[in-house]
Write a protein that holds these residues in place. Structure first.
Motif, mmCIF file in Angstrom:
data_model
loop_
_atom_site.group_PDB
_atom_site.id
_atom_site.type_symbol
_atom_site.label_atom_id
_atom_site.label_comp_id
_atom_site.label_asym_id
_atom_site.label_seq_id
_atom_site.Cartn_x
_atom_site.Cartn_y
_atom_site.Cartn_z
ATOM 1 N N THR A 115 0.826 -1.199 0.000
ATOM 2 C CA THR A 115 0.000 0.000 0.000
ATOM 3 C C THR A 115 0.859 1.247 0.000
ATOM 4 O OG1 THR A 115 -1.770 -1.182 1.153
ATOM 5 C CG2 THR A 115 -1.858 1.220 1.215
ATOM 6 N N SER A 116 1.953 1.226 0.739
ATOM 7 C CA SER A 116 2.891 2.353 0.725
ATOM 8 C C SER A 116 3.452 2.567 -0.678
ATOM 9 C CB SER A 116 4.031 2.098 1.713
ATOM 10 O OG SER A 116 4.968 3.163 1.684
ATOM 11 N N ARG A 117 3.777 1.495 -1.368
ATOM 12 C CA ARG A 117 4.281 1.622 -2.740
ATOM 13 C C ARG A 117 3.235 2.281 -3.637
ATOM 14 N NH1 ARG A 117 4.109 -0.347 -7.701
ATOM 15 N NH2 ARG A 117 2.422 -1.794 -7.209
ATOM 16 N N LEU A 118 1.985 1.870 -3.487
ATOM 17 C CA LEU A 118 0.912 2.435 -4.310
ATOM 18 C C LEU A 118 0.662 3.900 -3.974
ATOM 19 C CD1 LEU A 118 -1.408 -0.672 -4.177
ATOM 20 C CD2 LEU A 118 -0.302 0.210 -6.229
ATOM 21 N N TYR A 119 0.723 4.245 -2.709
ATOM 22 C CA TYR A 119 0.639 5.651 -2.332
ATOM 23 C C TYR A 119 1.769 6.429 -3.011
ATOM 24 C CZ TYR A 119 -2.872 5.490 1.478
ATOM 25 O OH TYR A 119 -4.028 5.384 2.206
ATOM 26 N N GLY A 120 2.949 5.820 -3.048
ATOM 27 C CA GLY A 120 4.084 6.469 -3.690
ATOM 28 C C GLY A 120 3.878 6.666 -5.182
ATOM 29 N N VAL A 121 3.265 5.690 -5.834
ATOM 30 C CA VAL A 121 2.956 5.822 -7.260
ATOM 31 C C VAL A 121 2.028 7.011 -7.483
ATOM 32 C CG1 VAL A 121 1.762 4.719 -9.201
ATOM 33 C CG2 VAL A 121 3.335 3.382 -7.780
ATOM 34 N N LEU A 122 1.012 7.123 -6.656
ATOM 35 C CA LEU A 122 0.061 8.226 -6.799
ATOM 36 C C LEU A 122 0.721 9.561 -6.452
ATOM 37 C CD1 LEU A 122 -2.827 8.717 -7.640
ATOM 38 C CD2 LEU A 122 -3.548 8.300 -5.280
ATOM 39 N N ASN A 123 1.562 9.544 -5.445
ATOM 40 C CA ASN A 123 2.279 10.768 -5.073
ATOM 41 C C ASN A 123 3.136 11.273 -6.231
ATOM 42 O OD1 ASN A 123 3.263 12.672 -2.898
ATOM 43 N ND2 ASN A 123 5.200 11.714 -3.471
ATOM 44 N N GLN A 124 3.852 10.369 -6.874
ATOM 45 C CA GLN A 124 4.692 10.763 -8.011
ATOM 46 C C GLN A 124 3.847 11.258 -9.184
ATOM 47 O OE1 GLN A 124 7.972 11.005 -8.021
ATOM 48 N NE2 GLN A 124 7.963 11.782 -10.127
ATOM 49 N N ARG A 125 2.725 10.611 -9.398
ATOM 50 C CA ARG A 125 1.835 11.022 -10.482
ATOM 51 C C ARG A 125 1.349 12.450 -10.286
ATOM 52 N NH1 ARG A 125 0.432 10.447 -15.722
ATOM 53 N NH2 ARG A 125 -1.750 11.033 -16.049
#
Length: 232
Positions: free
Chosen positions: A137-147
């Protein structure tokens, strides 16, 4: 008129948030998940997967019989196409929105749902599961943050991609995540939270991942113990 079969889970709130943003007339049909109302025959006729949300559109675009739909992503895509709102008309813009809608459906929702379950609802702590789903979930939050680093909304203009993702970020504490670690995501989240449609959607809504009291054995069986042979 849209009938919305609803419970205040992230997926239920996605559908309600779309209806509020699009200002479509709708009537809420509450479904008590802990009481097993999602397994009643009348609801099964609308949602074969025994899950909320589901809708009945009594005013479909073709003027024919009412349209029933289950699955939150399908509901939002159907309504966006029907109204011509919250999804671009051009193929490139549409593709941009759809990839993030499906990203939420296939990644953010399932993974965040799992860590929410193991952190809040599991009868005992399972360290491997908690670590596994917290990290993903942290990785996915990071994907959205970068987007969101160089744009106001996920697909450029505000769209169903934003509506799909927001309710899954609301319970970030239950996901073991701190938004301060994701500044672009936090900025977007705070902007989403004060939109008039968001305020209307969440008015009076309790946090689905903050139960006031432990689940009873019967509630746990209804919510998490169903198998192919057991729905009723």
């Amino acid at each position: 008129m849209i009938e919305l079969y609803f419970a205040a889970t992230p997926n239920g709130l996605k559908a309600k948030l779309f209806l509020e943003e699009a200002q479509l007339p709708y009537r809420v049909r509450p479904v008590s998940l802990s009481k097993g109302e999602q397994f009643q025959p009348a609801f099964l006729a609308v949602s074969p997967n025994n899950k909320i949300p589901a809708i009945v559109d009594h005013d479909p675009a073709d003027g024919g019989a009412p349209v029933t739909l289950f699955e939150s992503g399908a509901i939002m895509l159907y309504l966006a196409e029907k109204t011509g709102r919250l999804i671009p008309a051009d193929p490139r813009g549409r593709a941009e929105v759809l990839q993030w809608l499906f990203w939420q459906m296939a990644g953010l929702g399932p993974m965040a749902g799992q860590i929410g379950h193991f952190n809040v609802y599991a009868p005992e702590k399972v360290p491997y599961a908690i670590e596994r789903y917290t990290r993903e979930t942290s990785r996915l939050y990071g994907v959205l943050n970068q987007r969101l680093a160089d744009r106001e909304f996920i697909a450029g203009a505000f769209s169903i991609a934003d509506i799909a993702c927001y309710p899954w970020i609301v319970p970030h504490e239950a996901h073991g995540q701190q938004l301060e670690a994701f500044p672009h995501l936090q900025r977007w989240f705070e902007a989403m939270a004060v939109r008039p449609a968001t305020l209307r959607t969440y008015e009076g809504v309790e946090n689905a991942y903050a139960p006031k009291q432990p689940l009873s054995d019967e509630e746990r069986r209804v919510l998490f113990g169903q198998q192919a042979s057991s729905p009723k």
